[in-house]
Design an enzyme around this catalytic site. Structure first.
Site, PDB file in Angstrom:
ATOM      1  N   ASP A  47       1.038  -1.247   0.004  1.00  0.00           N
ATOM      2  CA  ASP A  47      -0.156  -0.017  -0.060  1.00  0.00           C
ATOM      3  C   ASP A  47       1.039   1.215   0.206  1.00  0.00           C
ATOM      4  O   ASP A  47       1.754   1.462   0.996  1.00  0.00           O
ATOM      5  CB  ASP A  47      -0.940   0.039   1.193  1.00  0.00           C
ATOM      6  N   TYR A  52       3.229   9.965   0.953  1.00  0.00           N
ATOM      7  CA  TYR A  52       4.169   9.396   1.833  1.00  0.00           C
ATOM      8  C   TYR A  52       5.556   9.513   1.517  1.00  0.00           C
ATOM      9  O   TYR A  52       6.582   9.584   2.351  1.00  0.00           O
ATOM     10  CB  TYR A  52       3.957   7.776   1.944  1.00  0.00           C
ATOM     11  N   LYS A  81      -2.519   6.342  -4.267  1.00  0.00           N
ATOM     12  CA  LYS A  81      -3.443   7.104  -3.915  1.00  0.00           C
ATOM     13  C   LYS A  81      -2.999   8.657  -4.728  1.00  0.00           C
ATOM     14  O   LYS A  81      -2.051   8.870  -4.480  1.00  0.00           O
ATOM     15  CB  LYS A  81      -3.673   7.276  -2.337  1.00  0.00           C
ATOM     16  N   HIS A 114      -7.368   9.646  -2.230  1.00  0.00           N
ATOM     17  CA  HIS A 114      -7.039   9.641  -1.034  1.00  0.00           C
ATOM     18  C   HIS A 114      -7.968  10.163   0.278  1.00  0.00           C
ATOM     19  O   HIS A 114      -8.011   9.630   1.162  1.00  0.00           O
ATOM     20  CB  HIS A 114      -5.517  10.250  -0.911  1.00  0.00           C
TER      21      HIS A 114
HETATM   22  N1  LIG Z   1      -5.926   6.149   3.362  1.00  0.00           N
HETATM   23  C1  LIG Z   1      -5.203   6.684   4.297  1.00  0.00           C
HETATM   24  O1  LIG Z   1      -5.593   7.864   4.757  1.00  0.00           O
HETATM   25  C2  LIG Z   1      -4.251   6.023   5.371  1.00  0.00           C
HETATM   26  C3  LIG Z   1      -3.710   4.946   4.887  1.00  0.00           C
HETATM   27  N2  LIG Z   1      -3.038   4.374   5.844  1.00  0.00           N
HETATM   28  C4  LIG Z   1      -2.099   2.946   5.346  1.00  0.00           C
HETATM   29  O2  LIG Z   1      -2.312   1.851   6.247  1.00  0.00           O
HETATM   30  C5  LIG Z   1      -1.087   1.681   6.736  1.00  0.00           C
HETATM   31  C6  LIG Z   1      -1.190   1.047   8.247  1.00  0.00           C
HETATM   32  O3  LIG Z   1      -1.489   2.198   8.855  1.00  0.00           O
HETATM   33  P1  LIG Z   1      -0.358   2.821   9.865  1.00  0.00           P
HETATM   34  O4  LIG Z   1      -1.256   4.181  10.381  1.00  0.00           O
HETATM   35  O5  LIG Z   1       0.831   3.112   9.413  1.00  0.00           O
HETATM   36  O6  LIG Z   1      -0.411   2.140  11.327  1.00  0.00           O
HETATM   37  P2  LIG Z   1      -0.407   0.625  12.079  1.00  0.00           P
HETATM   38  O7  LIG Z   1      -1.722   0.347  12.821  1.00  0.00           O
HETATM   39  O8  LIG Z   1      -0.038  -0.275  10.784  1.00  0.00           O
HETATM   40  O9  LIG Z   1       0.855   0.816  12.838  1.00  0.00           O
HETATM   41  C7  LIG Z   1       2.109   1.011  12.295  1.00  0.00           C
HETATM   42  C8  LIG Z   1       2.916   0.950  13.678  1.00  0.00           C
HETATM   43  O10 LIG Z   1       2.880  -0.374  14.776  1.00  0.00           O
HETATM   44  C9  LIG Z   1       4.267  -0.873  14.736  1.00  0.00           C
HETATM   45  N3  LIG Z   1       4.029  -2.207  14.430  1.00  0.00           N
HETATM   46  C10 LIG Z   1       4.009  -2.932  13.260  1.00  0.00           C
HETATM   47  N4  LIG Z   1       3.962  -4.282  13.510  1.00  0.00           N
HETATM   48  C11 LIG Z   1       4.058  -4.361  15.054  1.00  0.00           C
HETATM   49  C12 LIG Z   1       4.194  -5.480  16.039  1.00  0.00           C
HETATM   50  N5  LIG Z   1       4.054  -6.996  15.414  1.00  0.00           N
HETATM   51  N6  LIG Z   1       4.445  -5.357  17.284  1.00  0.00           N
HETATM   52  C13 LIG Z   1       4.433  -3.945  17.508  1.00  0.00           C
HETATM   53  N7  LIG Z   1       4.371  -2.937  16.831  1.00  0.00           N
HETATM   54  C14 LIG Z   1       4.430  -3.073  15.539  1.00  0.00           C
HETATM   55  C15 LIG Z   1       5.163  -0.056  13.453  1.00  0.00           C
HETATM   56  O11 LIG Z   1       6.427  -0.030  14.056  1.00  0.00           O
HETATM   57  P3  LIG Z   1       7.806  -0.184  13.051  1.00  0.00           P
HETATM   58  O12 LIG Z   1       7.373   0.214  11.837  1.00  0.00           O
HETATM   59  O13 LIG Z   1       8.957   0.646  13.705  1.00  0.00           O
HETATM   60  O14 LIG Z   1       8.133  -1.926  13.290  1.00  0.00           O
HETATM   61  C16 LIG Z   1       4.603   1.234  13.731  1.00  0.00           C
HETATM   62  O15 LIG Z   1       4.868   2.069  14.405  1.00  0.00           O
HETATM   63  C17 LIG Z   1      -0.179   2.930   6.270  1.00  0.00           C
HETATM   64  O16 LIG Z   1       1.174   2.716   6.629  1.00  0.00           O
HETATM   65  C18 LIG Z   1      -0.664   3.183   5.040  1.00  0.00           C
HETATM   66  O17 LIG Z   1      -0.229   2.485   4.167  1.00  0.00           O
HETATM   67  C19 LIG Z   1      -2.787   4.763   7.032  1.00  0.00           C
HETATM   68  C20 LIG Z   1      -3.380   6.036   7.381  1.00  0.00           C
HETATM   69  C21 LIG Z   1      -4.126   6.517   6.633  1.00  0.00           C
HETATM   70  C1  LIG Z   2      -1.495   8.442   6.446  1.00  0.00           C
HETATM   71  C2  LIG Z   2      -2.544   9.007   5.350  1.00  0.00           C
HETATM   72  O1  LIG Z   2      -2.553   8.256   4.472  1.00  0.00           O
HETATM   73  C3  LIG Z   2      -3.032  10.247   5.521  1.00  0.00           C
HETATM   74  C4  LIG Z   2      -2.968  10.990   6.788  1.00  0.00           C
HETATM   75  O2  LIG Z   2      -3.646  10.817   4.651  1.00  0.00           O
END
Ligand SMILES: NC(=O)C1=CN([C@@H]2O[C@H](COP(=O)(O)OP(=O)(O)OC[C@H]3O[C@@H](n4cnc5c(N)ncnc54)[C@H](OP(=O)(O)O)[C@@H]3O)[C@@H](O)[C@H]2O)C=CC1
Ligand SMILES: CC(=O)C(C)=O
Length: 318
Positions: A47, A52, A81, A114
């Protein structure tokens, strides 16, 4: 040998791996290795988003794994997106071509709007006035959608979808669309389980993708000491009873519900353990238990664009 990810069949016939890797906040210097590790482990769905700021590095990792012969392009499902500053119809094609160039691909599997709300075009990605307030654009997302449709017909994106659209906005797109959206990517986890939006979308041929499924502990606006989803004692008790990590329970919860899920990590051991959710199931009563944690706990409220006429979370119930 990694287990093959189950696929969700989209309404247009394409298949999307139910588990993917998120890349928001994955720094360019970390994301190359993270995506390579993920592909080696068995992930086939990545994704991405222009905003980003790391698409070129994600593309570098994908190209390397294709060149090594680990995967073929057609084995992968790549989403990106369209950012809010490119909603004006004359900007849409260029934005998609730029993303394809960044990712070093000639097509995307899925291209999403997005957010429904547009920002002032052709400047900063977060165009702020002197007081730091985001400057809006009044482009209607239906006009943006109509500009995307020919790009899908041309094959630049196999599927089109939405992200952060509420039920009324989804319906409005469906009424106008000749190429129908097949996905709505929204925040989804036990504190905001999106039950009503899922039912609404699925009745109309649209699958949900769960973003921030682990509660996004690294979201930039998290306050020090704020309780984190993964620290919830009820989830920790359940995870201990099942001999799994809380993250595995949170990911499996979405898979049980038929929701595509895209946890982000740049840590190899977590990328691996987050993938190890394909060989166990949650009992229906455990899914019901997790459902009961819902408290409308939104973690990505997009407060920067409150007041925009198309802000998805201000006026409508779901
Ligand atoms: N369409 C939109 O508007 C949005 C889309 N997204 C998408 O969704 C994805 C996921 O959401 P996101 O907000 O990043 O958050 P997540 O809920 O996926 O959490 C990510 C965090 O959790 C940590 N983590 C991952 N796996 C573990 C584990 N097994 N144990 C403990 N900690 C863990 C990561 O740390 P580390 O990386 O340090 O391992 C990071 O700090 C985004 O990256 C993006 O691609 C997100 C928000 C908005
Ligand atoms: C993380 C993300 O996709 C946002 C805030 O639009």
């Amino acid at each position: 040998m990694a287990l093959k990810t189950p696929y969700v069949k989209l309404a247009n016939g394409y298949e999307c791996p139910i588990l993917g890797l998120g890349t928001w906040k994955s720094k360019p210097g970390e994301v190359v290795q993270a995506v390579k590790d993920a592909i080696d482990i068995g992930y086939r769905h990545i994704d991405c988003a222009f905003v980003y700021g790391n698409e070129p590095e994600v593309g570098e990792a994908i190209s390397a794994k294709i060149a090594e012969g680990v995967v073929k392009r057609e084995d992968l499902f790549i989403t990106s997106k369209l950012w809010n500053t490119f909603h004006r119809p004359d900007l849409v094609r260029g934005a998609l071509l730029k993303t394809l160039q960044n990712l070093k691909l000639d097509y995307l599997d899925l291209y999403l709007i997005h957010w429904p709300q547009a920002y002032k075009e052709e400047g900063e990605l977060f165009p702020a006035d002197a007081d730091g307030k985001i400057q809006f654009s009044d482009v209607d997302y239906l006009d943006t959608w109509r500009a995307l449709e020919p790009l899908a017909r041309e094959g630049l994106a196999r599927s089109l979808g939405l992200s952060n659209f509420n039920s009324k906005q989804v319906e409005r797109v469906l009424q106008a669309a000749s190429v129908k959206p097949v996905v709505n990517q929204v925040e989804c986890h036990p504190y905001l389980n999106q039950k009503r939006l899922q039912e609404f979308c699925e009745a109309r041929g649209i699958k949900l993708t769960a973003y921030s499924p682990l509660g996004s502990p690294d979201r930039p606006w998290a306050k020090p000491g704020e309780p984190q989803l993964m620290d919830d004692p009820k989830l920790q008790t359940l995870a201990a009873r099942l001999g799994k990590t809380v993250a595995q329970i949170l990911i499996r919860y979405q898979i049980e519900r038929g929701i595509i899920v895209i946890p982000k990590s740049v840590t190899r051991s977590r990328i691996l353990s987050n993938y190890q959710v394909l060989d166990f199931a949650l009992a229906p009563e455990d899914v019901t238990l997790i459902d009961s944690f819902h408290c409308n706990g939104r973690l990505v409220p997009m407060t920067a664009s409150l007041g925009h006429k198309y802000h998805p979370f201000e006026n409508d119930e779901f």
